[in-house]
Design a protein around this motif. Structure first.
Motif, PDB file in Angstrom:
ATOM      1  N   VAL A 190       0.787  -1.180  -0.020  1.00  9.84           N
ATOM      2  CA  VAL A 190      -0.024   0.014   0.075  1.00  9.84           C
ATOM      3  C   VAL A 190       0.925   1.124   0.119  1.00  9.84           C
ATOM      4  CG1 VAL A 190      -1.863  -1.033   1.197  1.00  9.84           C
ATOM      5  CG2 VAL A 190      -0.252   0.027   2.650  1.00  9.84           C
ATOM      6  N   LEU A 191       0.299   2.233  -0.567  1.00  6.57           N
ATOM      7  CA  LEU A 191       1.126   3.397  -0.685  1.00  6.57           C
ATOM      8  C   LEU A 191       0.650   4.489   0.546  1.00  6.57           C
ATOM      9  CD1 LEU A 191       2.902   5.867  -1.771  1.00  6.57           C
ATOM     10  CD2 LEU A 191       1.042   6.223  -3.406  1.00  6.57           C
ATOM     11  N   SER A 223       8.773  -1.786   5.284  1.00  2.00           N
ATOM     12  CA  SER A 223       8.289  -0.432   4.605  1.00  2.00           C
ATOM     13  C   SER A 223       9.470   0.158   3.943  1.00  2.00           C
ATOM     14  CB  SER A 223       7.775   0.511   5.761  1.00  2.00           C
ATOM     15  OG  SER A 223       9.033   0.911   6.652  1.00  2.00           O
ATOM     16  N   MET A 224       9.081   1.114   3.025  1.00  2.00           N
ATOM     17  CA  MET A 224      10.098   1.700   2.155  1.00  2.00           C
ATOM     18  C   MET A 224       9.661   3.233   2.247  1.00  2.00           C
ATOM     19  SD  MET A 224      10.601   1.791  -1.675  1.00  2.00           S
ATOM     20  CE  MET A 224      10.937  -0.198  -1.852  1.00  2.00           C
ATOM     21  N   VAL A 225      10.480   4.031   3.136  1.00  2.00           N
ATOM     22  CA  VAL A 225      10.130   5.332   3.142  1.00  2.00           C
ATOM     23  C   VAL A 225      10.360   6.198   1.718  1.00  2.00           C
ATOM     24  CG1 VAL A 225      10.677   7.547   4.378  1.00  2.00           C
ATOM     25  CG2 VAL A 225      10.277   5.548   5.701  1.00  2.00           C
ATOM     26  N   VAL A 226       9.633   7.004   1.351  1.00  2.00           N
ATOM     27  CA  VAL A 226       9.679   7.692  -0.008  1.00  2.00           C
ATOM     28  C   VAL A 226      10.945   8.824   0.364  1.00  2.00           C
ATOM     29  CG1 VAL A 226       9.058   9.251  -1.531  1.00  2.00           C
ATOM     30  CG2 VAL A 226       7.883   7.229  -0.977  1.00  2.00           C
ATOM     31  N   THR A 227      11.774   8.889  -0.259  1.00  3.44           N
ATOM     32  CA  THR A 227      13.009   9.952  -0.157  1.00  3.44           C
ATOM     33  C   THR A 227      13.187  10.790  -1.311  1.00  3.44           C
ATOM     34  OG1 THR A 227      14.563   8.460  -1.420  1.00  3.44           O
ATOM     35  CG2 THR A 227      14.706   8.085   1.007  1.00  3.44           C
ATOM     36  N   ASP A 228      13.522  11.858  -1.205  1.00  2.00           N
ATOM     37  CA  ASP A 228      13.631  13.089  -2.181  1.00  2.00           C
ATOM     38  C   ASP A 228      14.990  12.554  -2.870  1.00  2.00           C
ATOM     39  OD1 ASP A 228      13.884  15.325  -3.682  1.00  2.00           O
ATOM     40  OD2 ASP A 228      14.587  16.516  -1.940  1.00  2.00           O
ATOM     41  N   GLU A 308      18.729  10.874   5.260  1.00  5.73           N
ATOM     42  CA  GLU A 308      18.353  12.146   5.589  1.00  5.73           C
ATOM     43  C   GLU A 308      17.260  12.930   4.695  1.00  5.73           C
ATOM     44  OE1 GLU A 308      22.120  14.149   5.789  1.00  5.73           O
ATOM     45  OE2 GLU A 308      22.901  12.672   7.101  1.00  5.73           O
ATOM     46  N   LYS A 309      16.967  12.402   3.618  1.00  2.12           N
ATOM     47  CA  LYS A 309      15.955  12.847   2.796  1.00  2.12           C
ATOM     48  C   LYS A 309      14.599  12.186   2.750  1.00  2.12           C
ATOM     49  CE  LYS A 309      19.308  15.386  -0.087  1.00  2.12           C
ATOM     50  NZ  LYS A 309      19.772  15.557  -1.373  1.00  2.12           N
ATOM     51  N   GLN A 310      14.464  11.639   3.840  1.00  5.10           N
ATOM     52  CA  GLN A 310      13.085  10.826   4.002  1.00  5.10           C
ATOM     53  C   GLN A 310      11.924  11.712   3.987  1.00  5.10           C
ATOM     54  OE1 GLN A 310      13.361   7.869   7.216  1.00  5.10           O
ATOM     55  NE2 GLN A 310      15.486   7.245   6.588  1.00  5.10           N
ATOM     56  N   GLN A 311      10.958  11.597   3.165  1.00  7.76           N
ATOM     57  CA  GLN A 311       9.677  12.425   3.207  1.00  7.76           C
ATOM     58  C   GLN A 311       8.546  11.797   3.760  1.00  7.76           C
ATOM     59  OE1 GLN A 311       9.874  14.899   0.444  1.00  7.76           O
ATOM     60  NE2 GLN A 311      11.692  14.626   0.965  1.00  7.76           N
ATOM     61  N   CYS A 312       7.356  12.618   3.822  1.00  5.82           N
ATOM     62  CA  CYS A 312       6.229  12.184   4.380  1.00  5.82           C
ATOM     63  C   CYS A 312       5.414  11.141   3.824  1.00  5.82           C
ATOM     64  CB  CYS A 312       5.458  13.148   5.112  1.00  5.82           C
ATOM     65  SG  CYS A 312       4.882  14.241   3.802  1.00  5.82           S
ATOM     66  N   SER A 313       6.098  10.205   3.326  1.00  8.11           N
ATOM     67  CA  SER A 313       5.506   9.225   2.286  1.00  8.11           C
ATOM     68  C   SER A 313       5.963   8.096   2.318  1.00  8.11           C
ATOM     69  CB  SER A 313       5.231   9.658   0.998  1.00  8.11           C
ATOM     70  OG  SER A 313       4.448   8.957   0.188  1.00  8.11           O
ATOM     71  N   ALA A 314       5.195   6.799   2.311  1.00 13.54           N
ATOM     72  CA  ALA A 314       6.004   5.575   2.488  1.00 13.54           C
ATOM     73  C   ALA A 314       5.360   4.321   1.652  1.00 13.54           C
ATOM     74  CB  ALA A 314       6.355   5.032   3.694  1.00 13.54           C
ATOM     75  N   LEU A 315       6.016   3.428   1.254  1.00 11.84           N
ATOM     76  CA  LEU A 315       5.265   2.274   0.561  1.00 11.84           C
ATOM     77  C   LEU A 315       5.287   1.089   1.768  1.00 11.84           C
ATOM     78  CD1 LEU A 315       6.920   2.615  -2.883  1.00 11.84           C
ATOM     79  CD2 LEU A 315       4.508   2.073  -2.412  1.00 11.84           C
TER      80      LEU A 315
END
Lengths: 723, 723
Positions: A190-191, A223-228, A308-315
């Protein structure tokens, strides 16, 4: 436009089509062109020659297309393509059933009508043969109009029946694809978006992990945190670019060894902008050096990005399909604007940059973009109206009198009359889709398929409003501008009154579109020429060659609204001038054949949304039907038919039908039914493979960095150890 | 109505209230009345005397109410009651903040205005003191109207702020209650409806079990198929009736032993209708015999019901809360109209007969009932309009001239003018709620709380449309009927023009409602009298006595729309006649106090919906705010204020505010967020107890019939053994 110019146009188009088809038959048999005509088969590892040696028949492709089943299409091109064919079949069905009743009944009724005074329908006073077969030829208040009322009802009910069947069928197709025992990677994920700020003393990764572990203790996998990835992608692209250049330079060097001297000529390059300025250096050495320089830089940036560039979204990945699809449908946080969860899309269609955009930003962007689209639609109205008004020859002569001697020559006049307005329109329409795709992407939509759906919707409303309504009213623009300015409420009767006059314009437009458009589509002349040019002058490496013949995808964002525009035109004229129906049938019939061929052999889908395009197609077909019903209401009113209100139930029925269908079927297109997701799998997939398939190439590292627990991809989380 | 009659009415109401309050203080201290004044405490097993011996102060209950916290309310009366107090507090807050600014500013501005010519505002020509303090006293186009514009904006923004805070607060209350570590039985279940027909060779039970087992292999606990219990319930009720009668007869027999002869008189009964006709028999023997006869009959019918009367609905139980609340939110079948899943409600509020109604039937019923309600609202319009037009004294005299000598007497006139129209209205309104509850139940809604919400909504729209708009326009009905008939579009300016004239009517209405209404509520005179009468003449057994003092619940279905009607009246007049604001404040302040007392000590909630009433309250408060804004637009237009359009942004803002709030908060009120459901439990509940709590009493058997696998309740299913 008189009858002869119409026949000329039709004839020319047909000849062009025949020429293109024979060209296709001839070109597609040459092995050197296989990559252009059979790329989908080649990429799937199938034999492109299959069936070709057997026949030299130029119509062989038609037989093959007709023989192919829906399952073949799904196999070769995915559910989305199959759904597109359901769309074509349904529309074709509606038109065929409409034609079967309307042509033998309405044409004689219209032709044998005593006819109206010339000053009533055609202001130009030149009454031509086509117009005699249309509803415009029936005098006002005539009881013959009852037949046309019946025809309107017939078409509406045919549309309801076929659409209902089609919706059910597509729903089953989607279910069958989703319950397939071959596990699809995205079904396990899930996203998550709109993750709230990281609490004190935790990393983003820990926050996400602990949140989902507490809700799904048994089925949570990783989980996989979305990064910039902006910076790391830049370095990665640079590195890949140098790698390609190196390969190319090596091939050039190797070739030079064979052709000129045995030791060869080492290729050179310049260090400056685009290799055009700066110091001249040995290319292989220079690229080699650059690559060696970039690899550690990429590795370092990769680590920085992940940490350091983890964003507020994850898979989030789960170990079973039911949990994933149930999670995607459930509210996780009490506020809708945090921890928003949706089905994970396929990795290939993820738009990474849109993922961290937060809920409120997305909402705002959406409304701003709707407003821009609204402006676009209504600002384009003016130029299109002007063009169509200008390009009637009479107007051209009026405005540009020096053209008169040229235009008055019979042949030139015929050709110009036949093509000029249509060409202007087609070229004009080609400029828009990119802009709408760009706008839709800016809305913050996370997947490519959704962006295409959104753009397709915008394009549809644009086409219908501008082309259909604009041209219809615009063709009498200069004469009726005063009426509009006086009273905007008169637009509907005006539309009704203008329709019959534009009928021949649209007949030509449809004919041009199907013969020339589908001819070009089938023959693939343009991609073929581009491929051969590239092959000869540019491509050196295998990868470059493959890139040169890459076939692309069906391009629903423009194809579907284009088809829908034709449907709108044909439906709206179907009762007024039934002669348009065969043209519609040929358009969709030929479209079905040509695209069946293209779907099976050429195009490679760039994503799979399991038929999520269908509800949008359905809604727009129904919009078209309602527009048709409204037009008929307006036109019967113009005909001063006393019983016009008898048509009022039709649009109401249409709205009820849309409401019922959407209520019954739509939710399954938004999310996966658990009944479907719970079907047994052939084998449990390797979760690590599933996970890795989502890692963007710029971030996937060969070394296992699993020990860095605060990293966006890492496996082990500190959940237990933090207080 | 002049000022003195208004003061008379106010004074009388206040005296009545004081009398009732002292009556309450005196009566509630007598231990024999404890069951009437402290039933909630007694049923909760608490000491009713607590705090009472300490003081003889008649205002002690006020101190206690003020000292109680929200947590006390939740403990004693549930989340729904606490939410009702949030509603009262919010409305009170809006009115207090409105009054703080409007009273000191607007009253002087209105009072010092030069005033208008008499023929403009009051057609009756009698200009009275109250009207001088209203906006009606400002002349048209006056710049003083700017102050009233500012007041309109002030009230709107105060409403937005407080409602936003309240929505957030209620959301937190709901979350806190749902994540409580004490497991609630209904949190482990879901309700399934619209189960498709049983496939060949399976029973309904097997079908349900295998369906949910395949989707939730790990967490599925057990299912309970809903059965048609009409017949078994009838037998059960009969049996219970005889048991009660037997107990009663035995007590009468025992009493007779003590009072008359030592061997006593055996009570007798007749075997016919209601024990009034037929053969005279010994009561104890007769009842005993009947009970013995019914027990095996009940047992047999129970078995038949469980086996053969299974319906297309079921309750499914899971072993954990997250699965249950996630299942309730997920689509199970591809079609929305089969396997519809929702949160299981509490067993006590399940409406069993509605459960098997299928999707399409529910949809149809809903629309039919909306139509009936629509008709009801508009047919009642006529009688209410007539009543309010008739009950102005002037009209009475005109229509019934023989009343003139009576009515012209000063005292009678004053009293009649003060009470007559209001009483008519109140009595009229009391007849409706039962009908609306009945209609809502017929919609096929599965829970009592939802039925009450639905009825409350209908009642609100009814009240506002009929009472507020009807009375306002109706009070000038005979004079303005012609205007309405001529042009219905004039209703809004007409409403604006009629408002100031009805202001005093509504002032009296509000005052009557709060003083007399809350006086009666607090003193509980009516239930007290009924209880004592029943105790003396009817009740023999303990159960009968308990039934006699059963306090009932707060009754949101009528209470909330009632409060909202007052709010509508007060808000709509707040700017026009600011003097109404203190009345509103007293209404909601006194309401808060009295109901706090009642919630803590008297009423026992009959269900717990965890604040699901709130979104409905919120939506209706906002409807009221929008109505207020529309009224102000109309009234400023009547005042020919040049800058009236400056108010147009207000209703638009309100709609945006509603949209944002509903989008952000509403989904959590529809379903439980998983984050909330995943909180750890104090202890895992015994699933068998959870299951048994849902079995209706008529079906729960003491013997374990577990071996009958095709039974609606059975544990073991044949899933494995069927092909």
């Amino acid at each position: 436009m008189d009858f002869s110019s119409f026949l000329t146009s039709l004839g020319t188009s047909f000849v062009i089509f025949l020429v293109l088809m024979f060209l296709f038959t001839w070109l597609s048999r040459r092995p050197g062109n296989f990559v252009v005509y059979y790329p989908n088969r080649i990429l799937k590892g199938l034999d492109p020659y299959e069936g070709i040696r057997l026949t030299r028949n130029p119509f062989a492709w038609i037989r093959e297309a007709l023989a192919s089943t829906e399952a073949d299409v799904i196999n070769m091109s995915g559910v989305d393509s199959a759904v597109y064919f359901v769309f074509l079949t349904t529309v074709l069905g509606i038109l065929v059933l409409a034609g079967l009743l309307l042509l033998p009944v309405l044409l004689p009724i219209a032709a044998t009508s005593p006819g109206v005074k010339a000053d009533n329908t055609t202001s130009e006073g030149s009454f031509n043969d086509i117009d005699k077969l249309s509803m415009g030829h029936i005098e006002v208040k005539s009881p013959r109009l009852w037949a046309f009322v019946a025809a309107t009802y017939w078409i509406s009910f045919v549309a309801y029946c076929l659409l209902w069947k089609a919706y059910k069928h597509v729903s089953n197709l989607r279910a069958a694809a989703l319950m397939s025992p071959d596990a699809k990677h995205e079904q396990f994920g899930v996203l998550v978006r709109d993750i709230p700020p990281v609490p004190e003393g935790q990393t983003r990764k820990e926050q996400v992990d602990s949140y989902f572990k507490s809700i799904y203790p048994d089925t949570f996998y990783r989980s996989m945190v979305v990064t910039d990835g902006k910076k790391v992608n830049k370095i990665y692209d640079e590195l890949e670019g140098y790698k390609k250049k190196l390969e190319r330079a090596e091939i050039i060097y190797a070739e030079s060894k064979q052709t000129s001297s045995p030791e060869g000529t080492r290729p050179t390059t310049k260090t400056g902008f685009l290799g055009l300025v700066g110091k001249k250096v040995d290319a292989i050495e220079y690229y080699d050096e650059k690559i060696k320089e970039l690899i550690p830089k990429l590795e370092a940036e990769r680590k920085v990005t992940l940490k350091e560039k983890q964003q507020c979204s994850a898979l989030i990945f789960f170990t079973d399909r039911v949990t994933a699809s149930s999670a995607a449908q459930s509210l996780h946080a009490t506020m809708v604007d945090t921890w928003t969860v949706m089905n994970a899309p396929e990795p290939r269609q993820l738009i990474w940059t849109n993922l961290p955009k937060n809920f409120h930003e997305r909402e705002m962007r959406q409304y701003v973009i709707y407003f821009i689209v609204f402006l676009t639609i209504f600002f384009y109205m003016i130029p299109i109206g002007l063009i169509s008004a200008l390009t009637t020859l009479e107007n051209l002569k009026k405005l540009l009198p020096f053209l008169k001697p040229v235009v008055d020559q019979k042949e030139i006049k015929t050709v110009l009359e036949a093509y000029l307005p249509q060409l202007a329109l087609i070229i004009f329409m080609a400029l828009l889709p990119k802009f709408l795709l760009f706008l839709s992407k800016k809305e913050g939509i996370p997947t490519q398929s959704h962006v295409e759906r959104a753009a397709s919707g915008k394009f549809f409303y644009f086409s219908v409003l501008n082309v259909f309504i604009g041209v219809t009213i615009g063709s009498t623009l200069f004469t009726t501008m005063k009426v509009i300015l006086k009273d905007t409420g008169k637009i509907v009767p005006l539309l009704g009154a203008s329709l019959p006059k534009s009928a021949t314009f649209f007949l030509t437009f449809v004919a041009l579109k199907f013969f020339v458009g589908y001819g070009l589509e089938l023959s693939r002349i343009v991609p073929l020429i581009i491929f051969h040019l590239k092959k000869k002058y540019l491509c050196k490496t295998e990868a470059e060659l493959k890139e040169a013949w890459a076939p692309g995808h069906l391009g629903y964002a423009t194809r579907v609204p284009g088809d829908l525009l034709i449907l709108t035109i044909v439906l709206c004229y179907s009762v007024i001038a039934p002669l348009i129906i065969p043209f519609g049938v040929v358009y969709f019939g030929l479209g079905w054949l040509v695209l069946r061929n293209q779907a099976l052999k050429v195009y490679v889908p760039s994503y799979e949304s399991y038929g999520r395009m269908w509800p949008h197609m359905y809604k727009r077909i129904m919009t078209t039907v309602i527009l048709f019903q409204a037009t008929m209401l307006g036109y019967f009113a113009v005909k001063q038919f006393y019983y016009t209100p008898i048509l009022i139930p039709l649009p109401i029925l249409s709205f009820i039908f849309v409401f019922i269908c959407q209520k019954k079927f739509y939710r399954f297109f938004q999310s996966t039914a658990l009944e479907v997701a719970s079907r047994e799998l052939k084998e449990k997939p390797n979760m690590e493979v599933v996970f890795q398939s989502f890692v963007p190439p710029s971030l996937s590292s060969e070394k296992g960095d699993e020990d860095q627990y605060e990293d966006a991809l890492s496996h082990v989380s500190r959940t237990g150890s933090t207080v």
